[in-house]
Structures are given as C-alpha cells and as structure tokens.
Design a protein around this motif. Structure first.
Motif, PDB file in Angstrom:
ATOM      1  N   ALA A 141      48.773 168.081 116.042  1.00  0.00           N
ATOM      2  CA  ALA A 141      48.430 166.783 116.146  1.00  0.00           C
ATOM      3  C   ALA A 141      49.735 165.884 116.585  1.00  0.00           C
ATOM      4  N   THR A 142      49.530 164.752 117.158  1.00  0.00           N
ATOM      5  CA  THR A 142      50.729 164.060 117.481  1.00  0.00           C
ATOM      6  C   THR A 142      50.898 162.652 116.837  1.00  0.00           C
ATOM      7  N   ASP A 143      49.661 162.530 115.979  1.00  0.00           N
ATOM      8  CA  ASP A 143      49.594 161.312 115.379  1.00  0.00           C
ATOM      9  C   ASP A 143      50.084 161.361 113.961  1.00  0.00           C
ATOM     10  N   PHE A 144      51.204 161.014 113.460  1.00  0.00           N
ATOM     11  CA  PHE A 144      51.624 161.295 112.118  1.00  0.00           C
ATOM     12  C   PHE A 144      52.876 160.371 111.987  1.00  0.00           C
ATOM     13  N   VAL A 145      53.070 160.301 110.564  1.00  0.00           N
ATOM     14  CA  VAL A 145      54.247 159.373 110.133  1.00  0.00           C
ATOM     15  C   VAL A 145      55.661 160.171 109.814  1.00  0.00           C
ATOM     16  N   VAL A 146      56.806 159.856 110.244  1.00  0.00           N
ATOM     17  CA  VAL A 146      57.883 160.438 109.871  1.00  0.00           C
ATOM     18  C   VAL A 146      58.926 159.606 109.444  1.00  0.00           C
ATOM     19  N   PHE A 174      57.178 164.271 107.268  1.00  0.00           N
ATOM     20  CA  PHE A 174      58.054 164.965 107.434  1.00  0.00           C
ATOM     21  C   PHE A 174      59.466 164.029 107.858  1.00  0.00           C
ATOM     22  N   VAL A 175      60.667 164.517 107.072  1.00  0.00           N
ATOM     23  CA  VAL A 175      61.914 163.743 107.126  1.00  0.00           C
ATOM     24  C   VAL A 175      62.691 164.286 108.396  1.00  0.00           C
ATOM     25  N   LEU A 176      63.075 163.576 109.301  1.00  0.00           N
ATOM     26  CA  LEU A 176      63.876 164.096 110.517  1.00  0.00           C
ATOM     27  C   LEU A 176      65.370 163.736 110.449  1.00  0.00           C
ATOM     28  N   ASP A 177      66.027 164.482 111.065  1.00  0.00           N
ATOM     29  CA  ASP A 177      67.633 163.969 111.236  1.00  0.00           C
ATOM     30  C   ASP A 177      67.810 163.306 112.769  1.00  0.00           C
ATOM     31  N   GLN A 178      68.857 162.969 113.073  1.00  0.00           N
ATOM     32  CA  GLN A 178      69.004 162.028 114.230  1.00  0.00           C
ATOM     33  C   GLN A 178      68.543 162.979 115.442  1.00  0.00           C
ATOM     34  N   GLN A 179      68.330 163.958 115.590  1.00  0.00           N
ATOM     35  CA  GLN A 179      67.985 164.967 116.769  1.00  0.00           C
ATOM     36  C   GLN A 179      66.355 165.268 116.453  1.00  0.00           C
ATOM     37  N   ARG A 180      65.684 164.460 115.512  1.00  0.00           N
ATOM     38  CA  ARG A 180      64.333 164.816 115.367  1.00  0.00           C
ATOM     39  C   ARG A 180      63.869 166.142 114.969  1.00  0.00           C
ATOM     40  N   ARG A 181      64.870 166.806 114.350  1.00  0.00           N
ATOM     41  CA  ARG A 181      64.670 168.133 113.705  1.00  0.00           C
ATOM     42  C   ARG A 181      64.358 167.809 112.180  1.00  0.00           C
ATOM     43  N   ALA A 232      55.175 171.840 110.395  1.00  0.00           N
ATOM     44  CA  ALA A 232      55.971 171.106 111.599  1.00  0.00           C
ATOM     45  C   ALA A 232      55.762 172.075 112.832  1.00  0.00           C
ATOM     46  N   VAL A 233      55.559 171.525 114.033  1.00  0.00           N
ATOM     47  CA  VAL A 233      55.644 172.190 115.213  1.00  0.00           C
ATOM     48  C   VAL A 233      56.911 171.655 116.053  1.00  0.00           C
ATOM     49  N   VAL A 234      57.687 172.722 116.362  1.00  0.00           N
ATOM     50  CA  VAL A 234      59.015 172.301 116.853  1.00  0.00           C
ATOM     51  C   VAL A 234      59.183 172.959 118.387  1.00  0.00           C
ATOM     52  N   ASP A 235      60.158 172.311 119.477  1.00  0.00           N
ATOM     53  CA  ASP A 235      60.350 172.896 120.490  1.00  0.00           C
ATOM     54  C   ASP A 235      61.582 173.646 120.418  1.00  0.00           C
ATOM     55  N   ASP A 236      62.070 174.197 121.808  1.00  0.00           N
ATOM     56  CA  ASP A 236      63.080 175.104 121.584  1.00  0.00           C
ATOM     57  C   ASP A 236      64.285 174.544 120.926  1.00  0.00           C
ATOM     58  N   ALA A 237      64.625 173.385 120.948  1.00  0.00           N
ATOM     59  CA  ALA A 237      65.622 172.738 120.062  1.00  0.00           C
ATOM     60  C   ALA A 237      65.503 172.353 118.923  1.00  0.00           C
TER      61      ALA A 237
END
Length: 319
Positions: A141-146, A174-181, A232-237
């Motif tokens: 799902a892509t509807d969520f709070v970070v 989820f807590v993200l850094d500046q690169q959304r990781r 969390a589902v992440v891309d290659d980066a």
C-alpha cells in the motif's frame, strides 16, 4: 468450534425473504452486516440478484465488500459498473485494494476510471499496477504516515489522526532519513504507550525491510514468523515505496493454502468457493478420481497376489 450466531442466521433469513421481493430493499439489510458475511451471502445468491443487490449499495459499502471478496467474485461484482461508478468505489479503497480491483476490471473501464481520479491517486495506482502481482510491490500500500528524527511522539500521533481515513490501518509509522530510507519503526503500541514529548529516535525500533521485487509469499511467511505488524518495501536505492500490513500477509498465506487444497482435490484455485453446477464439478474431477480408482484396484491386485503367494509358501512349510 464457535456456535452459529442465531442473530446472524435470522438476519440472513430476512435478507433472503426480502431478496425474493426486491433486491434493492435487500441491499439495505447488508449495510449493518459485516462485509465478510455479506460476501458469503452474495456468493450464495443468484447471479442476476447478486448484481442488482451490489449495484444498489453505496460506493462505501461496495468498497467494503470488495475488500473481502476473492478475485472471481470481485470481477463479477464490478463487471456492470461504468467508469464513473468504478471511480467512486476506487476512491473509497486503500491503494493496494484499489489496484487489485483495477486488475479485475475491463481494461477500457479501468483506464477511464483512472482518468477520473486525481492525478496523484492515478499516478500512485499506475505505479502499483506496474509491479509484478506476485511480488512485494504487487501487494504493498502507498497510503501511510512517515516521520523523521527530531519529531516527537505527539507530532506523529497528530499526523496519524489527521490522515486516519486515507491511510492503511494498523501498519505503524516508519522513520525515514533524508533519502527516504527507513531507519526506524514506531508500532501502534509504541505510539500509545510513550509520552507525547518523547523523541521518535528514543522510541523507534529497527525496521524490517524487503525489496520491491521480492516474492510476496516469502514476505508473508517472514511476517508470520516474526509476528510483524508491517514491513517496509524499498527500491534498489533503499528508499521507501510502500508498506505491507499483517492483514495483507495473512491473505497471501490463505491464498497459498487454497492453492494447495485445489491441487489436492484436482481443480484450479480459481474454482474454489464457486457455484459451478454439480455436473461441471464432477466432469472436472473425473480424471483424478479415475486415476485414484485404477491405482487402488492395482494396489489391491498386487496385495492379493502377494498374500496368495505367501499362503502357498506358508502351507508347504508347515508340513
């Protein structure tokens, strides 16, 4: 085993009685019924009446039912909907469920419905549809709070409350850094049990992360093994693309069990829980039953021969 709920049985009886007179009036009775029960009632309803009952429901009720329906029933229920009506239903669904509905819709109607949605929503759904349906990206799902380091628990709770109607429920934050990781995770329990002044970095735990192209069954098994509320589902980066909830993971595991059962009884998984005529189901299973009967007769013959030889050998030895 839990005893049948008499009130639910009475409600279904009333539904059937009203249905015989007016499908539109019968639809009113579904409003206060749990969507999972409504799905069972509709599955056991004649095709024409089922379509009329579903069509008489509000988009909100239709969306709730589709969230609990299997692929075959979903395809049948949305078939009569034009692009305008389908759009209204999609707007009531979480992003992952909306994508699943679009997959089952007629291509032309689906494309027209996407054009009617807001640009942001349409883009989000197109992204979801671009992933392999059997991958983590296919069920996320892509509807969520970070949130980010430096925020406080009270700020996060406000964000969750503000978007409660639009976000995927029960997935935490989820807590993200500046690169959304993803660098941390806040469960719903953590949000409820810590003071509003607590910094998120003091409360967060290590997040579970999976690649967007990872097999969804493997992800579901991982979540079941560790009792995870979400991953969390992440891309290659390593940037966050979406989240998978425990509810979605449980649905995947249930589908896996259905597929195994289908293999055992000799039908396709898409034919489970359908209302196919008896003769059709018998014809489908005759080859498997025939093989079973022949194998049984062969085993019996081999056993009889073996026992026969054994008796003859035994008789000679006694003398």
């Amino acid at each position: 085993m839990t005893a049948p709920d008499p009130s639910l049985e009475a409600a279904e009886t009333a539904f059937r009685e009203v249905l015989a007179e007016s499908p539109a009036r019968a639809a009113v009775l579904l409003v206060d019924i749990h969507p999972a029960d409504a799905v069972e009632w509709l599955r056991d309803t004649e095709d024409r009446d089922r379509s009329m009952v579903f069509g008489a429901l509000s988009p909100t009720c239709q969306a709730s039912i589709l969230e609990h329906a299997d692929e075959a029933l979903t395809q049948e229920l949305i078939a009569p909907l034009d692009a305008r009506l389908l759009t209204q239903v999609l707007e009531e669904l979480p992003s992952d469920e909306a994508a699943d509905v679009l997959i089952e819709a007629d291509d032309r109607v689906a494309n027209d419905a996407l054009e009617r949605l807001s640009p942001a929503t349409a883009e989000s759904l197109r992204t979801l549809l671009s992933f392999d349906p059997e991958s983590a990206g296919g069920i996320m799902a892509t509807d969520f709070v970070v949130t980010q380091p430096g925020e406080r628990i009270g700020d996060v709770v406000k964000s969750v409350r503000k978007g409660a109607e639009d976000i995927e429920p029960d997935v935490g934050v989820f807590v993200l850094d500046q690169q959304r990781r993803p660098i941390g995770y806040l469960s719903d329990r953590a949000l409820l049990t810590h003071t509003i002044h607590s910094p998120v970095e003091e409360v967060m735990c290590e997040p579970f992360v999976v690649a967007v192209d990872e097999d969804q069954e493997g992800v579901a098994q991982l979540m079941a093994k560790y009792g995870l509320q979400s991953v969390a589902v992440v891309d290659d980066a390593g940037a966050l693309l979406g989240v998978i909830s425990a509810e979605d993971a449980a649905a995947i595991l249930e589908e896996e069990v259905d597929e195994d059962i289908a293999l055992l009884i000799g039908v396709g998984s898409d034919q489970l829980q359908t209302r196919l005529p008896i003769l059709v189901r018998v014809r489908q299973r005759l080859p498997l039953m025939g093989i079973t009967v022949v194998a049984g007769l062969a085993s019996a013959q081999i056993l009889a021969i073996a026992l026969g030889h054994g008796s003859e050998d035994g008789g000679g030895g006694v003398q």
